[in-house]
Design a protein around this motif. Sequence first.
Motif, PDB file in Angstrom:
ATOM      1  N   ILE A 163      35.589 -50.326 -11.544  1.00 36.33           N
ATOM      2  CA  ILE A 163      36.451 -49.320 -12.270  1.00 36.33           C
ATOM      3  C   ILE A 163      37.172 -47.788 -11.319  1.00 36.33           C
ATOM      4  O   ILE A 163      36.187 -47.640  -9.808  1.00 36.33           O
ATOM      5  N   PHE A 164      38.011 -47.394 -11.313  1.00 40.58           N
ATOM      6  CA  PHE A 164      38.694 -46.752 -10.223  1.00 40.58           C
ATOM      7  C   PHE A 164      38.722 -44.658 -10.723  1.00 40.58           C
ATOM      8  O   PHE A 164      39.073 -44.780 -12.385  1.00 40.58           O
ATOM      9  N   ILE A 165      38.305 -44.541 -10.093  1.00 42.01           N
ATOM     10  CA  ILE A 165      38.275 -43.231 -10.129  1.00 42.01           C
ATOM     11  C   ILE A 165      39.519 -42.081  -9.390  1.00 42.01           C
ATOM     12  O   ILE A 165      39.345 -42.407  -7.919  1.00 42.01           O
ATOM     13  N   GLN A 166      40.176 -41.563 -10.175  1.00 45.91           N
ATOM     14  CA  GLN A 166      41.983 -40.572  -9.711  1.00 45.91           C
ATOM     15  C   GLN A 166      40.676 -39.906  -8.879  1.00 45.91           C
ATOM     16  O   GLN A 166      40.276 -38.890  -9.109  1.00 45.91           O
ATOM     17  N   PRO A 167      41.263 -38.977  -7.738  1.00 48.70           N
ATOM     18  CA  PRO A 167      41.067 -38.271  -7.193  1.00 48.70           C
ATOM     19  C   PRO A 167      41.653 -37.449  -7.755  1.00 48.70           C
ATOM     20  O   PRO A 167      42.984 -37.018  -8.938  1.00 48.70           O
ATOM     21  N   LYS A 168      40.855 -36.001  -7.826  1.00 46.31           N
ATOM     22  CA  LYS A 168      41.440 -35.079  -8.338  1.00 46.31           C
ATOM     23  C   LYS A 168      42.639 -34.378  -7.518  1.00 46.31           C
ATOM     24  O   LYS A 168      43.429 -34.257  -6.875  1.00 46.31           O
ATOM     25  N   ASP A 169      43.552 -33.666  -9.175  1.00 51.08           N
ATOM     26  CA  ASP A 169      44.740 -33.114  -8.168  1.00 51.08           C
ATOM     27  C   ASP A 169      45.227 -31.510  -8.673  1.00 51.08           C
ATOM     28  O   ASP A 169      43.958 -30.951  -9.556  1.00 51.08           O
ATOM     29  N   LEU A 170      45.811 -30.537  -8.953  1.00 50.80           N
ATOM     30  CA  LEU A 170      46.276 -29.476  -8.729  1.00 50.80           C
ATOM     31  C   LEU A 170      46.398 -29.361 -10.733  1.00 50.80           C
ATOM     32  O   LEU A 170      45.685 -28.148 -10.558  1.00 50.80           O
ATOM     33  N   GLY A 171      46.635 -30.516 -11.442  1.00 50.83           N
ATOM     34  CA  GLY A 171      46.611 -30.606 -12.394  1.00 50.83           C
ATOM     35  C   GLY A 171      45.578 -30.389 -13.481  1.00 50.83           C
ATOM     36  O   GLY A 171      44.819 -29.427 -14.470  1.00 50.83           O
ATOM     37  N   ASP A 172      44.328 -30.896 -12.449  1.00 50.98           N
ATOM     38  CA  ASP A 172      42.729 -30.590 -13.379  1.00 50.98           C
ATOM     39  C   ASP A 172      41.916 -29.068 -13.348  1.00 50.98           C
ATOM     40  O   ASP A 172      41.439 -28.707 -13.744  1.00 50.98           O
ATOM     41  N   LEU A 173      43.144 -28.750 -12.118  1.00 47.54           N
ATOM     42  CA  LEU A 173      42.713 -27.429 -11.549  1.00 47.54           C
ATOM     43  C   LEU A 173      43.239 -25.877 -13.005  1.00 47.54           C
ATOM     44  O   LEU A 173      42.439 -25.053 -12.872  1.00 47.54           O
ATOM     45  N   LEU A 174      44.718 -25.949 -12.283  1.00 49.49           N
ATOM     46  CA  LEU A 174      45.591 -25.265 -12.786  1.00 49.49           C
ATOM     47  C   LEU A 174      45.564 -25.520 -14.098  1.00 49.49           C
ATOM     48  O   LEU A 174      47.106 -26.930 -14.359  1.00 49.49           O
ATOM     49  N   LEU A 175      45.161 -24.918 -15.286  1.00 54.98           N
ATOM     50  CA  LEU A 175      45.610 -24.744 -17.046  1.00 54.98           C
ATOM     51  C   LEU A 175      46.782 -24.325 -16.861  1.00 54.98           C
ATOM     52  O   LEU A 175      47.574 -24.924 -18.010  1.00 54.98           O
ATOM     53  N   VAL A 176      46.945 -23.167 -16.932  1.00 61.26           N
ATOM     54  CA  VAL A 176      48.468 -23.082 -16.765  1.00 61.26           C
ATOM     55  C   VAL A 176      48.707 -21.880 -15.650  1.00 61.26           C
ATOM     56  O   VAL A 176      48.517 -20.780 -15.384  1.00 61.26           O
ATOM     57  N   GLU A 177      50.136 -21.467 -15.199  1.00 61.72           N
ATOM     58  CA  GLU A 177      50.907 -20.774 -14.634  1.00 61.72           C
ATOM     59  C   GLU A 177      51.668 -20.144 -15.303  1.00 61.72           C
ATOM     60  O   GLU A 177      52.914 -21.170 -15.697  1.00 61.72           O
ATOM     61  N   VAL A 178      52.775 -19.391 -15.100  1.00 63.86           N
ATOM     62  CA  VAL A 178      52.675 -17.850 -15.945  1.00 63.86           C
ATOM     63  C   VAL A 178      54.471 -18.418 -15.105  1.00 63.86           C
ATOM     64  O   VAL A 178      55.061 -18.842 -16.060  1.00 63.86           O
ATOM     65  N   ALA A 179      54.442 -18.701 -13.905  1.00 65.00           N
ATOM     66  CA  ALA A 179      55.588 -18.933 -13.320  1.00 65.00           C
ATOM     67  C   ALA A 179      56.132 -19.595 -12.095  1.00 65.00           C
ATOM     68  O   ALA A 179      55.262 -18.715 -10.934  1.00 65.00           O
ATOM     69  N   PRO A 180      55.939 -20.809 -12.059  1.00 66.04           N
ATOM     70  CA  PRO A 180      56.187 -21.695 -10.619  1.00 66.04           C
ATOM     71  C   PRO A 180      56.899 -21.214  -9.281  1.00 66.04           C
ATOM     72  O   PRO A 180      57.901 -19.957 -10.126  1.00 66.04           O
ATOM     73  N   GLY A 181      56.489 -20.589  -8.467  1.00 69.37           N
ATOM     74  CA  GLY A 181      57.155 -19.461  -7.128  1.00 69.37           C
ATOM     75  C   GLY A 181      56.737 -18.484  -7.110  1.00 69.37           C
ATOM     76  O   GLY A 181      56.676 -17.871  -6.524  1.00 69.37           O
ATOM     77  N   TRP A 182      54.981 -18.070  -8.188  1.00 65.31           N
ATOM     78  CA  TRP A 182      54.523 -16.252  -8.270  1.00 65.31           C
ATOM     79  C   TRP A 182      53.091 -16.928  -8.549  1.00 65.31           C
ATOM     80  O   TRP A 182      52.790 -16.484  -7.994  1.00 65.31           O
ATOM     81  N   THR A 183      52.684 -18.044  -9.071  1.00 66.26           N
ATOM     82  CA  THR A 183      51.822 -18.279  -9.688  1.00 66.26           C
ATOM     83  C   THR A 183      51.204 -18.922  -8.607  1.00 66.26           C
ATOM     84  O   THR A 183      49.636 -18.478  -7.810  1.00 66.26           O
ATOM     85  N   LYS A 184      51.655 -19.812  -7.284  1.00 64.85           N
ATOM     86  CA  LYS A 184      51.250 -20.068  -7.010  1.00 64.85           C
ATOM     87  C   LYS A 184      51.948 -19.769  -4.960  1.00 64.85           C
ATOM     88  O   LYS A 184      53.053 -19.461  -5.340  1.00 64.85           O
ATOM     89  N   GLN A 185      51.207 -20.141  -3.753  1.00 63.54           N
ATOM     90  CA  GLN A 185      51.659 -19.038  -2.935  1.00 63.54           C
ATOM     91  C   GLN A 185      51.290 -19.673  -1.147  1.00 63.54           C
ATOM     92  O   GLN A 185      50.373 -20.269  -1.628  1.00 63.54           O
ATOM     93  N   LYS A 186      51.790 -20.205  -0.328  1.00 60.71           N
ATOM     94  CA  LYS A 186      51.577 -21.070   0.496  1.00 60.71           C
ATOM     95  C   LYS A 186      50.868 -19.434   1.631  1.00 60.71           C
ATOM     96  O   LYS A 186      51.034 -18.421   1.720  1.00 60.71           O
TER      97      LYS A 186
END
Length: 122
Positions: A3-26
């Motif tokens: 059984i392989f357990i896939q590591p978590k990624d941003l899609g597991d946490l971020l359900l809705v993003e209003v606008a790419p480049g605005w919601t997330k930031q460095k």
Amino acid sequence: MAIFIQPKDLGDLLLVEVAPGWTKQKATLLGGANYAFGQVLAKVAGKYQVLDLAATGAAKKAAAVLGEQIGATAGDTPGVVIARGAVVAINELVWPEGITEPQKTTALDELNALGVVARAAL
């Protein structure tokens, strides 16, 4: 059968993003700690850090959610935070040890005021 357990990624946490480049930031994460994927962060003097519930001022106020796992023990480290205009999975949030339910409620209200809303994933 393996059984392989896939590591978590941003899609597991971020359900809705209003606008790419605005919601997330460095962002810069304060050195001296390891940060977990989904860590609820405070922002002090332009750098993000784990909420410090014993502190006063900005160190005690939720300001973003970390979108990746970061090892910053050697010094300040760049990372990606979810800072505004998002719905995040509440069950993916990582809290400081010892946080109480009223403190979580306050932190969630602070995130909500920034447009980062925590909800159960469907």
